[in-house]
Structures are given as structure tokens and as C-alpha cells.
Scaffold this active site. Structure first.
Site, PDB file in Angstrom:
ATOM      1  N   GLN A   1      -7.111  -2.306   4.399  1.00 48.66           N
ATOM      2  CA  GLN A   1      -6.147  -1.525   3.621  1.00 48.66           C
ATOM      3  C   GLN A   1      -6.829  -0.820   2.444  1.00 48.66           C
ATOM      4  O   GLN A   1      -6.361   0.200   1.960  1.00 48.66           O
ATOM      5  CB  GLN A   1      -5.036  -2.442   3.126  1.00 48.66           C
ATOM      6  CG  GLN A   1      -3.930  -1.736   2.393  1.00 48.66           C
ATOM      7  CD  GLN A   1      -2.694  -2.610   2.295  1.00 48.66           C
ATOM      8  OE1 GLN A   1      -2.030  -2.866   3.276  1.00 48.66           O
ATOM      9  NE2 GLN A   1      -2.415  -3.095   1.097  1.00 48.66           N
TER      10      GLN A   1
ATOM     11  N   ASN B   1      -1.835  -2.501  13.320  1.00 46.85           N
ATOM     12  CA  ASN B   1      -3.298  -2.377  13.295  1.00 46.85           C
ATOM     13  C   ASN B   1      -3.788  -1.132  14.042  1.00 46.85           C
ATOM     14  O   ASN B   1      -4.644  -0.394  13.542  1.00 46.85           O
ATOM     15  CB  ASN B   1      -3.936  -3.642  13.870  1.00 46.85           C
ATOM     16  CG  ASN B   1      -3.578  -4.868  13.051  1.00 46.85           C
ATOM     17  OD1 ASN B   1      -3.017  -4.749  11.970  1.00 46.85           O
ATOM     18  ND2 ASN B   1      -3.900  -6.047  13.567  1.00 46.85           N
TER      19      ASN B   1
ATOM     20  N   TYR C   1      -9.095  -6.786  13.131  1.00 42.12           N
ATOM     21  CA  TYR C   1      -8.507  -6.244  11.905  1.00 42.12           C
ATOM     22  C   TYR C   1      -8.427  -7.311  10.814  1.00 42.12           C
ATOM     23  O   TYR C   1      -8.084  -8.463  11.072  1.00 42.12           O
ATOM     24  CB  TYR C   1      -7.086  -5.710  12.183  1.00 42.12           C
ATOM     25  CG  TYR C   1      -6.420  -5.215  10.909  1.00 42.12           C
ATOM     26  CD1 TYR C   1      -6.608  -3.914  10.469  1.00 42.12           C
ATOM     27  CD2 TYR C   1      -5.671  -6.074  10.114  1.00 42.12           C
ATOM     28  CE1 TYR C   1      -6.045  -3.472   9.286  1.00 42.12           C
ATOM     29  CE2 TYR C   1      -5.099  -5.640   8.921  1.00 42.12           C
ATOM     30  CZ  TYR C   1      -5.291  -4.337   8.522  1.00 42.12           C
ATOM     31  OH  TYR C   1      -4.748  -3.905   7.341  1.00 42.12           O
TER      32      TYR C   1
ATOM     33  N   SER D   1       0.820  -1.217   0.000  1.00 42.01           N
ATOM     34  CA  SER D   1       0.000   0.000   0.000  1.00 42.01           C
ATOM     35  C   SER D   1       0.850   1.262   0.000  1.00 42.01           C
ATOM     36  O   SER D   1       0.324   2.365  -0.009  1.00 42.01           O
ATOM     37  CB  SER D   1      -0.928   0.004   1.220  1.00 42.01           C
ATOM     38  OG  SER D   1      -0.183  -0.163   2.409  1.00 42.01           O
TER      39      SER D   1
ATOM     40  N   LYS E   1      -8.221   3.206   2.157  1.00 38.58           N
ATOM     41  CA  LYS E   1      -7.478   4.453   1.987  1.00 38.58           C
ATOM     42  C   LYS E   1      -7.744   5.174   0.667  1.00 38.58           C
ATOM     43  O   LYS E   1      -7.990   6.382   0.658  1.00 38.58           O
ATOM     44  CB  LYS E   1      -5.980   4.192   2.147  1.00 38.58           C
ATOM     45  CG  LYS E   1      -5.653   4.020   3.602  1.00 38.58           C
ATOM     46  CD  LYS E   1      -4.316   3.416   3.841  1.00 38.58           C
ATOM     47  CE  LYS E   1      -4.339   2.682   5.161  1.00 38.58           C
ATOM     48  NZ  LYS E   1      -5.280   1.540   5.209  1.00 38.58           N
TER      49      LYS E   1
ATOM     50  N   THR F   1     -41.150  25.149  -9.787  1.00 40.33           N
ATOM     51  CA  THR F   1     -41.437  23.822  -9.245  1.00 40.33           C
ATOM     52  C   THR F   1     -41.752  22.973 -10.475  1.00 40.33           C
ATOM     53  O   THR F   1     -42.323  23.479 -11.451  1.00 40.33           O
ATOM     54  CB  THR F   1     -42.640  23.807  -8.270  1.00 40.33           C
ATOM     55  OG1 THR F   1     -43.789  24.271  -8.964  1.00 40.33           O
ATOM     56  CG2 THR F   1     -42.385  24.692  -7.059  1.00 40.33           C
ATOM     57  N   HIS F   2     -41.339  21.726 -10.449  1.00 40.41           N
ATOM     58  CA  HIS F   2     -41.493  20.838 -11.615  1.00 40.41           C
ATOM     59  C   HIS F   2     -40.854  21.438 -12.864  1.00 40.41           C
ATOM     60  O   HIS F   2     -41.299  21.164 -13.982  1.00 40.41           O
ATOM     61  CB  HIS F   2     -42.974  20.539 -11.910  1.00 40.41           C
ATOM     62  CG  HIS F   2     -43.764  20.174 -10.701  1.00 40.41           C
ATOM     63  ND1 HIS F   2     -43.905  18.883 -10.251  1.00 40.41           N
ATOM     64  CD2 HIS F   2     -44.427  20.949  -9.814  1.00 40.41           C
ATOM     65  CE1 HIS F   2     -44.638  18.871  -9.153  1.00 40.41           C
ATOM     66  NE2 HIS F   2     -44.964  20.115  -8.851  1.00 40.41           N
TER      67      HIS F   2
ATOM     68  N   GLU G   1     -19.995  21.296 -14.655  1.00 36.57           N
ATOM     69  CA  GLU G   1     -20.291  19.978 -15.238  1.00 36.57           C
ATOM     70  C   GLU G   1     -19.434  18.891 -14.593  1.00 36.57           C
ATOM     71  O   GLU G   1     -19.912  17.822 -14.229  1.00 36.57           O
ATOM     72  CB  GLU G   1     -20.018  19.995 -16.743  1.00 36.57           C
ATOM     73  CG  GLU G   1     -21.024  20.787 -17.547  1.00 36.57           C
ATOM     74  CD  GLU G   1     -20.602  20.862 -19.006  1.00 36.57           C
ATOM     75  OE1 GLU G   1     -20.975  19.961 -19.768  1.00 36.57           O
ATOM     76  OE2 GLU G   1     -19.874  21.798 -19.365  1.00 36.57           O
TER      77      GLU G   1
ATOM     78  N   SER H   1     -14.520  24.758 -27.359  1.00 38.22           N
ATOM     79  CA  SER H   1     -14.641  23.504 -28.092  1.00 38.22           C
ATOM     80  C   SER H   1     -13.522  23.446 -29.119  1.00 38.22           C
ATOM     81  O   SER H   1     -13.103  24.475 -29.656  1.00 38.22           O
ATOM     82  CB  SER H   1     -15.991  23.469 -28.796  1.00 38.22           C
ATOM     83  OG  SER H   1     -15.945  22.588 -29.893  1.00 38.22           O
TER      84      SER H   1
ATOM     85  N   LYS I   1     -18.241  28.162 -28.968  1.00 41.48           N
ATOM     86  CA  LYS I   1     -18.619  27.547 -27.695  1.00 41.48           C
ATOM     87  C   LYS I   1     -17.843  28.095 -26.498  1.00 41.48           C
ATOM     88  O   LYS I   1     -16.662  28.324 -26.561  1.00 41.48           O
ATOM     89  CB  LYS I   1     -18.396  26.028 -27.757  1.00 41.48           C
ATOM     90  CG  LYS I   1     -19.349  25.285 -28.661  1.00 41.48           C
ATOM     91  CD  LYS I   1     -20.797  25.344 -28.181  1.00 41.48           C
ATOM     92  CE  LYS I   1     -21.044  24.486 -26.964  1.00 41.48           C
ATOM     93  NZ  LYS I   1     -20.904  23.054 -27.241  1.00 41.48           N
TER      94      LYS I   1
ATOM     95  N   ASN J   1     -18.025  26.541 -22.682  1.00 37.87           N
ATOM     96  CA  ASN J   1     -18.693  25.503 -21.900  1.00 37.87           C
ATOM     97  C   ASN J   1     -18.434  25.642 -20.404  1.00 37.87           C
ATOM     98  O   ASN J   1     -17.294  25.898 -20.002  1.00 37.87           O
ATOM     99  CB  ASN J   1     -18.212  24.119 -22.358  1.00 37.87           C
ATOM    100  CG  ASN J   1     -18.509  23.879 -23.824  1.00 37.87           C
ATOM    101  OD1 ASN J   1     -19.528  24.336 -24.343  1.00 37.87           O
ATOM    102  ND2 ASN J   1     -17.616  23.185 -24.497  1.00 37.87           N
TER     103      ASN J   1
HETATM  104  N1  ARG Z   1      -1.105  -1.336   5.399  1.00 34.68           N
HETATM  105  C1  ARG Z   1      -2.013  -1.849   6.386  1.00 34.68           C
HETATM  106  C2  ARG Z   1      -3.365  -1.153   6.248  1.00 34.68           C
HETATM  107  O1  ARG Z   1      -3.422  -0.197   5.592  1.00 34.68           O
HETATM  108  C3  ARG Z   1      -1.470  -1.621   7.758  1.00 34.68           C
HETATM  109  C4  ARG Z   1      -1.941  -2.587   8.765  1.00 34.68           C
HETATM  110  C5  ARG Z   1      -1.461  -3.933   8.422  1.00 34.68           C
HETATM  111  N2  ARG Z   1      -1.579  -4.832   9.495  1.00 34.68           N
HETATM  112  C6  ARG Z   1      -1.278  -6.109   9.327  1.00 34.68           C
HETATM  113  N3  ARG Z   1      -1.352  -6.862  10.364  1.00 34.68           N
HETATM  114  N4  ARG Z   1      -0.979  -6.595   8.154  1.00 34.68           N
HETATM  115  O2  ARG Z   1      -4.360  -1.571   6.775  1.00 34.68           O
END
Ligand code: ARG
Length: 464
Positions: free
Chosen positions: A329, A117, A324, A30, A332, A162-163, A297, A284, A290, A292
Site C-alpha cells: 500500500q 490484491n 501480497y 489509503s 502509491k 570541462t572541469h 532551482e 526577493s 533581485k 531569482n
Molecule cells: N489498499 C490496498 C493497497 O493499496 C489494497 C489491497 C489490499 N489487500 C488486502 N488484502 N488488504 O495495497
């Protein structure tokens, strides 16, 4: 790569007899998205280390070494010199490994009484608290910009719908204040969500707590958390606060999106109620004429992805047993993208509100079509003693007559009017004007310019 692999194997690996494949490594890592948590990870680690030292769990020397190492890491990250390694999986292991490189055993002691965790849950909460604080300020900026626009146009009249059919005249200031109300509620929701974000999970360790004599309240105070999470299993697995935040963010975007829809319609040459400054629009590649309204949007479109992130997080959590699980993960990227999208959108909209040019003549012309003052005529008859239902019927006949004649109610002569009710007098003229119509709605929450001005003063005093 091999050198990096051996680094990883030091992290948790005596148990493993073979390295993971490159694909699995990429799949489980990650670091490329959670590295943005680095400042919060360091902040959390420093608070943890300070507590460990205060409790005599690590020495004062170890604490000093950790502080020194973290300061160095912070400057490496700030200078873009920190080397993020996929082999070290995530932000936590990358920083811890570098710390150990820099300060030796003290770095290896930092993780005493802690798990990734409770560490990651702490980091996310610190990150989100800062994000909410930014968003609350941006919501304030946007409301102030809308209040300025409302004040400039407290007397400008446009048709209210309205509507999507012309209903009654309203003032443009009043229309803008409707959005200020929405963004007020958004700010309240964010502030409320912050209370549940602002609790400390650290100390829960992996799931059951720790055998070390930790002082969680001390860490909470250091980090500015209002309370500690009261159950270790819940502390490491709870992501309610992230879901709440995404729900509040989805509502922010819903309000932005509704406003965007109106801006797009109003800027259409067929309506022509407003113009939006060039810096928020594009042209455009083929049609030279144009201009826009890209920003509204896109904001309307981006609402879809924020809504999607909310559903993603709800779905992420719904099947998870305590405590956990690695599933977490996946919280995020939706969360980060929600923060980025809402933050950018609010910043641009606060600026764009000042770049809206209102065209009162076009608004007025539209308000004069569609019998916008028909309700005023009915109310007028009621005030002369006619029951409302009868008044409604009399005016319906008058409108129908105008439709066949192709004119407005105000174009009828007094004689003609009196055919629909003998109660109609010369004083009806004032009632049928747009100004008379809006001015008559003179109570809290009404569209009268005087009420709009009072509402602006009230809202300003509450926002400041
Ligand atoms: N990268 C993990 C997460 O975002 C961190 C926690 C990982 N914990 C573990 N026991 N593998 O959740």
C-alpha cells in the site's frame, strides 16, 4: 462514525469481535491518497464484470446493474459528490460499497473471482500507463521547444567547459542538442517501461488464482493490455514496473537538474549568458534588485525527492516474501508524487525553453577568454606535419607567453607566433577565430553550425 463502522464491518468483518481504534483505522487506510485511482478502478471493474457475464458467472441483468451503478458513481465522483469514507479503508471498498447501495446484490457479486490484491495491481498499472503516455508527450514538447531554441542559435558561440574551465568554443545550438539527446533517451526508456506496465494481473485473485472459469485474455483485450501476467503469485506482488518507472523518472529529473544548474549559472549577473522570462522567476522580499531563477532551482531541488521515491520503492520491496503484503500500500504516494513532480516539471520546462533569452555578446566575450582555440592551433600545426605531442607543447608555450602578457592567442603578431613554431603562417588567423574553430568540427556529432542544423532536422524527423 458508528454508522460508517458498521458499513465496514459488512465488508470483511464477521471474523472480528471488536472494531479497530481510530488511530489504527487512519494508519491502515489509503483512501485519501488512492482515491485518485477511482477512474481506473471503475474501468477494471467494468472489464471484470463484462467477462464474468460473458462466462456465465454472473447474469446479464447483474452486469447491466453494475454498469448502471458504475456510471452513477463516475458522475458522483466527477461532480465532487461522492462521499469517501475512511471507514471503508481504500478506493476499492468505497466504490464497491456505493455500488451495492445503488444496485443491491449485483454490486455484491462484482468481487466474484477477484481480490483487492489483483484489483489494486491492475488499477496501478492502468494509472501508470496513462501517466507514461502523458510524460512521453511532455518529453516530446520539451524536445521540440529545445530544438527551436537550438535552431535560433545554431551559430551563437559560447565557451564549452570541462572541469568548469574554458575548454573549446561550442555553439549554443549544439549545447541545447546535448539535452535533446538526454530527453530522447528518457522517452525511449519510458516507452520501454510501458511494455512491462501493460500486462494484466487480474485473475490472480488473492494469490493463487480462482476456482471460477474466468477468461483473463478477454479482460486483457478489453483493457488494452498487451499480455496477462503469467504467474498469479508474481502478478499480485510484483512492483518492478513501478520501480522501473521511478528509475526512468529519476533520470528525467537528473537531466532537468543538470540543465537547471546551467541555467542558474548562466543567469547569474557574473556570467550573464541568458535571461529567463519574468514569469518563471521571483523577486526577493528584502533586496529590490533581485530576480531569482526559482523554477530551475526548484526543479534541481525536486530531483532529490524523486530520487528518494525510487529508493523508497526499492526498499519497500526488498524484504517482502511472496505474495501480497500490506507493505505494498506504501507504493502509491511515492509513485503519485513522482508522476506529479515529473509531469509538472516537464510542462513548465517546455514552456520556459521559449522564455530563454540568449545573450550572444556575453557568450562571445567569455569564449574569447581562456584560450579556447588553443587546441585549434595545435591541430593546425599537426596538419603542417608536426607530431601532436610536439604541437601540444609548442602551443602550451604560446599560451604561457600570452598569460604573462595578458593577451589572447589571436592578439599575438605573426612574428611572435613563429617564435613558438616556424610552421605557423598567416593562414593561422582563421584558425584562431571562434567561428573558424566551431566550423572546423564538421562531422556527425560535431559543433559546426552546419552539423547542428543537420542534427536538428534529423531529430525533428525522429520526434514527429
Ligand atoms: N489498499 C490496498 C493497497 O493499496 C489494497 C489491497 C489490499 N489487500 C488486502 N488484502 N488488504 O495495497
Amino acid at each position: 462514525m458508528t454508522a460508517q463502522l458498521s458499513k465496514k464491518s459488512e465488508a470483511w468483518s464477521a471474523r472480528f469481535s471488536e472494531p479497530v481504534s481510530d488511530l489504527v483505522k487512519r494508519y491502515t487506510a489509503s483512501v485519501f491518497f488512492d482515491k485518485r485511482l477511482a477512474p481506473f478502478d471503475i474501468q477494471g471493474s467494468l472489464a471484470h464484470a463484462e467477462m464474468l457475464a460473458a462466462q456465465g458467472i454472473i447474469s446479464a441483468q447483474d452486469h447491466a446493474d453494475i454498469q448502471r451503478g458504475m456510471a452513477q458513481i463516475e458522475s458522483e465522483i466527477a461532480a465532487g459528490k461522492f462521499e469517501w469514507l475512511l471507514d471503508l479503508e481504500d478506493v476499492h471498498l468505497n466504490i464497491e460499497k456505493r455500488l451495492t447501495e445503488l444496485v443491491g446484490d449485483a454490486g455484491k457479486r462484482l468481487h466474484t473471482g477477484r481480490s483487492r490484491n489483483d484489483q489494486v495491481a491492475t488499477d496501478i498499472r492502468l494509472y501508470m500507463r496513462a501517466a507514461i503516455d502523458d510524460i512521453v508527450i511532455l518529453l516530446r514538447d520539451l524536445r521540440l521547444a529545445l530544438l527551436d531554441l537550438a535552431e535560433k542559435h545554431a551559430d551563437t558561440i559560447l565557451p564549452g567547459f570541462t572541469h568548469m574551465q574554458v575548454a573549446q568554443p561550442v555553439t549554443f545550438g549544439h549545447h541545447m542538442l546535448a539535452y535533446v539527446e538526454m530527453f530522447n533517451r528518457d522517452a525511449e526508456r519510458m516507452a520501454d517501461c510501458r511494455k512491462r506496465v501493460n500486462r494484466l494481473p487480474l485473475g490472480a485473485a488473492a494469490l493463487a488464482g480462482t476456482t471460477f472459469p474466468i477468461d483473463r485474455e478477454r479482460v486483457a483485450r478489453t483493457l488494452g493490455f498487451e499480455d496477462v501476467c503469467r504467474n498469479s503469485l508474481d502478478a499480485v506482488s510484483d512492483r518492478d514496473f513501478a520501480i522501473e518507472f521511478c528509475a526512468a523518472a529519476a533520470l528525467v529529473m537528473t537531466h532537468v537538474s543538470r540543465m537547471s544548474e546551467e541555467l542558474v549559472i548562466w543567469m547569474s549577473p557574473r556570467v550573464g549568458f541568458i535571461d529567463i522570462a519574468d514569469r518563471f522567476c521571483t523577486g526577493s522580499s528584502i533586496m529590490p534588485q533581485k530576480k531569482n531563477p526559482d523554477v530551475p532551482e526548484l526543479a534541481r531541488g525536486k530531483t532529490g525527492r524523486v530520487n528518494g521515491h525510487l529508493i523508497a520503492l526499492l526498499t519497500l520491496m526488498k524484504g517482502q516474501p511472496l505474495a501480497y503484503n500490506k507493505d505494498n500500500q506504501e507504493d502509491k504516494e511515492p509513485l503519485f508524487d513522482t508522476v506529479d513532480t515529473v509531469t509538472d516539471t516537464l510542462r513548465i520546462f517546455a514552456d520556459m525553453a521559449g522564455g530563454i533569452t540568449v545573450k550572444p555578446d556575453a557568450m562571445r566575450k567569455a569564449a574569447l577568454q581562456g584560450y579556447a582555440t588553443a587546441t585549434d592551433l595545435a591541430d593546425y600545426l599537426v596538419k603542417k606535419g608536426l607530431p601532436f605531442r610536439d604541437a601540444h607543447e609548442a602551443v602550451a608555450h604560446a599560451v604561457r607567453h600570452c598569460e604573462t602578457k595578458g593577451c589572447d592567442l589571436s592578439d599575438l603578431s605573426l612574428d611572435e607566433m613563429q617564435r613558438f613554431s616556424p610552421l605557423i603562417d598567416a593562414d593561422v588567423a582563421e584558425v584562431l577565430t571562434l567561428e573558424g574553430s566551431v566550423a572546423a568540427r564538421d562531422h556527425i556529432g560535431g559543433t559546426a553550425p552546419s552539423q547542428v542544423r543537420a542534427a536538428i532536422a534529423y531529430l525533428r524527423s525522429r520526434i514527429a
